[in-house]
Enzyme design. Structure first.
Site, mmCIF file in Angstrom:
data_model
loop_
_atom_site.group_PDB
_atom_site.id
_atom_site.type_symbol
_atom_site.label_atom_id
_atom_site.label_comp_id
_atom_site.label_asym_id
_atom_site.label_seq_id
_atom_site.Cartn_x
_atom_site.Cartn_y
_atom_site.Cartn_z
ATOM 1 N N LYS B 98 3.144 -8.444 1.481
ATOM 2 C CA LYS B 98 1.706 -8.397 1.764
ATOM 3 C C LYS B 98 1.011 -7.983 0.476
ATOM 4 O O LYS B 98 1.230 -6.873 -0.022
ATOM 5 C CB LYS B 98 1.410 -7.397 2.882
ATOM 6 N N GLY B 159 -8.351 2.059 7.049
ATOM 7 C CA GLY B 159 -8.282 3.420 7.574
ATOM 8 C C GLY B 159 -9.538 3.901 8.272
ATOM 9 O O GLY B 159 -9.602 5.034 8.716
ATOM 10 N N THR B 208 -3.507 2.935 10.866
ATOM 11 C CA THR B 208 -4.252 4.189 11.020
ATOM 12 C C THR B 208 -4.681 4.436 12.460
ATOM 13 O O THR B 208 -4.707 5.588 12.909
ATOM 14 C CB THR B 208 -5.488 4.168 10.093
#
Lengths: 64, 257
Positions: B98, B159, B208
């Site tokens: 990724k 996040g 997250t």
């Protein structure tokens, strides 16, 4: 001196294999980069660290 | 009719789970339970300097058969991303990567231009490349040309748990790009994951949202259910929305008078 993961080390003269063993790394779980070139696992025993070398020892950690 | 053959493919690998699980910011001991509750077949990892103080290795906590998706977090340009990707592949757990390239440390927004460069390089080296990107159709098209196996647009800043702030632009990618669109970053609640799946996303990546929840394995399960629900709804085809007025769902005859 040698920089290993950003810290000074006096490992000059040791092989990658002996350094990993002495420092307590599990060689099967890390990759070693010497002066920005990956050291193939099969070469750890024949790769000697020299003064001025930059070494990175990395592994997987949690991440997103 | 159940979704027996409802799969998607990345780099020649076929996946039935559409939940890509992050492994950051929570205990290694919870990773296995999270994977199981998530039903995840892909888990993301980072590559970092090793130390000998931490004796436990995350690989010991990931069930066999789960595909590892290392990220290039920490990379500030394409060159650094390529370097991290090569290190990750050398760790011997496949060639998925990724791409994550950030110059900006406040908002952690991906650098689309460098991401295209890194995608081109790594695809040429045989990696299965999943680039994380800011949802821009032109960039997505360039990523396709560069050899990406999927496109991973952000829903909101990493996040943040803010959800699908970029929903309209992700929808454009879903409608126009042939590759799987995997919504990455910002998804904070199962409802948001469900909505992205209803929109036609191929998969959802979350980290997250789980790590900051009250119960990681349980939230993993909640996400799995939401993603499955959203996928089913997408396959079924959502009902239409009236721009005004109402439409009775009861018979329009036989009223008691």
């Amino acid at each position: 001196m040698i920089k290993i993961n950003g810290e000074d080390s006096d490992a000059a003269g040791q092989t990658v294999a002996s350094y990993l063993a002495m420092a307590g790394f599990d060689a099967s779980r890390v990759v070693v980069e010497l002066n920005e070139a990956i050291v193939p696992k099969g070469r750890y025993a024949e790769t000697t660290l020299r003064d001025g070398d930059q070494v990175e020892i990395v592994c997987f950690m949690g991440g997103g | 009719m159940m979704k027996q053959n409802d799969t998607f493919t990345l780099g020649g690998h076929t996946f039935s789970s559409r939940f890509i699980l992050g492994s950051g910011k929570y205990s290694l001991r919870l990773v296995q339970a999270a994977v199981e509750h998530a039903g995840a077949q892909i888990i993301t990892l980072s590559v970092r300097r090793a130390n000998t103080k931490e004796q436990e290795n995350i690989l010991d906590y990931i069930p066999k058969g789960v595909t590892l998706l290392p990220n290039t977090s920490g990379a500030r340009d394409a060159k650094e991303a390529v370097r991290i990707a090569r290190l990750a592949r050398e760790l011997g757990c496949g060639s998925f990567v990724k791409i994550e390239i950030m110059r900006d440390t406040k908002y952690l927004l991906p650098d689309n231009q460098e991401t295209i460069k890194a995608t081109e390089q790594l695809a040429a080296e045989g990696f299965t490349v999943l680039p994380y990107m800011y949802p821009d159709l032109n960039v997505a098209r360039d990523l396709v040309k560069a050899g990406a196996s999927a496109v991973m647009p952000l829903g909101a800043p990493i996040g943040s748990n803010k959800g699908l702030a970029t929903a309209d632009f992700i929808q454009i990618l879903i409608d126009e790009i042939e590759l799987p669109i995997i919504v990455d970053a910002g998804i904070g609640a199962p409802s948001q994951a469900c909505r992205a799946m209803e929109m036609g996303a191929a998969a959802i990546m979350a980290n997250t949202a789980l790590a900051t929840s009250g119960d990681v394995p349980r939230m993993a399960r909640a996400f799995r259910l939401a993603i499955e629900a959203g996928r089913e709804a997408y396959i079924a085809g959502l009902g239409r929305v009236l721009t005004r007025g109402a439409a009775a769902s009861d018979p329009l005859t036989g009223f008691l008078r």
